[in-house]
Structures are given as C-alpha cells and as structure tokens.
Design an enzyme around this catalytic site. Sequence first.
Site, PDB file in Angstrom:
ATOM      1  CB  CYS A 110      45.441  32.502 -67.202  1.00 32.32           C
ATOM      2  SG  CYS A 110      44.810  31.591 -66.167  1.00 32.32           S
ATOM      3  CG  HIS A 257      44.153  36.203 -65.200  1.00 27.56           C
ATOM      4  ND1 HIS A 257      43.288  35.627 -65.736  1.00 27.56           N
ATOM      5  CD2 HIS A 257      45.470  34.840 -64.532  1.00 27.56           C
ATOM      6  CE1 HIS A 257      43.154  34.535 -65.069  1.00 27.56           C
ATOM      7  NE2 HIS A 257      44.247  34.274 -64.260  1.00 27.56           N
ATOM      8  CG  ASN A 287      41.899  31.964 -63.070  1.00 23.16           C
ATOM      9  OD1 ASN A 287      41.856  32.529 -64.044  1.00 23.16           O
ATOM     10  ND2 ASN A 287      43.340  31.406 -62.549  1.00 23.16           N
TER      11      ASN A 287
END
Length: 339
Positions: A110, A257, A287
Amino acid sequence: MAAVIEGIGAWLPPRIVTNDDLCTTLDSTHEWIETRTGISERRMVSEGMSTRDLAVEAGVRALKSAGAATVDAVVLATTSFDRLCPAVAPEVAHLLGLGTVPAFDLTSACSGFLYGLATSGGLIASGVADRVLFIGAEAFTTLVNPEDRGTAPIFGDGAGAVVLRRGDADEPGALGVFDLGSDGARADLLAIPAGGSRQRSASAGLGHDTVPVEDWYLRMEGRPLFQQAVERMAESSRGVLDRTGWSVADVDWFVGHQANVRIVNAVADELELARDRVAVNIGRVGNTLAASVPLLLNDIAHTGALRPGHRVLLSAFGAGLSWGSTVLTWPDIPVEAVR
C-alpha cells in the site's frame, strides 16, 4: 532540479461489487462493513482481466494528460503481479507503444505509490531519464479469500498513473522531500504465506496440493496494523512537513492511502488537521493498495476540489511493514474523470 508531475490518469474496472453483493456469500452485513471501514462498494476485475490491463488503461490517460507520446522509462508499483516472473512493466510499456524503454516493477504494497514516486524521481535525478511514466496498479481482489469477512470487503481493484518530467524544484508539480521507512520485524502482520521461495523450499517435492488453501490468500492482523498505520503515517507526515518548512495550517489537502476511513481520520486527528482538508474516496473504491493515492488525486482534481496551487501532503502505509510521505504543490494539468 526535481521530478515534476505533468500528467495524471486513472482507471477502474467496470464491475461494481456492493457490500450487499458480498454479503450473499459472506457472513456480514452492509452496515457492519461500512461502519468499520467506510466502504460501500468497490471495483473488481472481471474474468480474464489482470493488473496489466488496468495499468495500460491508466497509462493511456496519464500520457494523454501530459501530452506525451514517449517516455524514457516505465515504473510499475504492484503487489498483485500477473505472474511471479516476468515483471509486468515491460509488457505494459510494449502495449502502450513505448518501445524498448527500461521498465520494471517494484512492490511495497500500500505504500508502493510513495516508494515508486521516490524511485521514479531518482531516475530523473540520476540522469537515466528525463520523463518517466509511473503507474500504481492492482488486481488484488484475486489474492483475497472471498470467505474471510475480515479482508474480503476491504479491497478493490484499480490503477492510477502519473507522468514525471525533469524540472525545477520551485515549480508547481515538483515532488518535495520524502520520508520512507520500514519495519520487517512486523512483516507477518499482513502477508500471503504461499507462492514464494520460502513456501516452495519448505514443501519441495510435495506439490501445491499440500499447501493449505488459506495460505494462498492474504492474512491480516487488523488491530496492531491499525495502530502501526496511524503512528507511522503521522510520524512520517510530520517529518516531511518539518523538512519542507510547512506547518499543518499550510496543507490544503491531506491525501492518505485509503485503507480504512478510520485510519485516515485518526492520522488527521494526530496531525490536528481539519477533516474538511482530508481527501476520501474509499467508500466507492475500497483499498486499492498502490493505486490508492493516484486514484484519489485524480478524483479530487477532477471535481475541482484540488486546484492548481494547492499544497498537498501525501502519505501511505502498507505491508512490509512500510510507509512513506512527501509533499507537492498541485500543478495545472488536465484530469479525466474515472467512472
């Protein structure tokens, strides 16, 4: 001299999967998922679609935004490789018609977009390239156990890309200082055990059918990850603000993020940053790992919320553990909607 963003593009696969869709086979409810993650729906690849396909679509749009027909290198951040070997980036470069330019993948989960920005900027700073196409692309839902209610609702697929060119450090779009870090002692908090050399070596000669099915999917320890994400992103953000000479009041947008809306808000609270300056799109995309930050930048720039001259703080946290942050002043570039 600096690496300057001169184009941006993003793409989402057309297949929309709502919380209610997931809950037809998952022991959960729309309310349970949305309350804990902020997610209502996400995009998922259809049969036969892969990370390569998402990356190409985002790359086309970024090149168009930059008005660039060629680049000197292609960098692709992903954790959902099409194959263990070879890398995805050379094929993406070929399909984009970019010829035999250097192209490679990097993986930092990520935080991949922050690591990739720093790496792409390094290619420019070292003189290897004057212009780089950098893409974050993920078909990560293929690596998530559809029966695990702790992970299945969280992730979505998508891609975002930027074109970086050589420029001046004081011009809009120039990437500022970076803060990057990692903590391998906590690597097992977020991991896919099977598929790599460690698992293959341990089960040599036994065959793939001896590996537990769940080992092929993501495992996540949610509570300690939450704590680490908030702590590391806040600390990293403070670091780049201090080195840049910006105060929190100077930040027009915090683009963090999109792992969980509670994490993003908690980081903002740690920084004492007002919620109206916190960008969020996780509700409709989930996500998307390395694609998360550029997708969000593309979204808020297209709506006009993010305007030329705005000061932006970027930060991300992911498996590894790894994290990173940087700053920039948003440039005046064309942005295409993602639907």
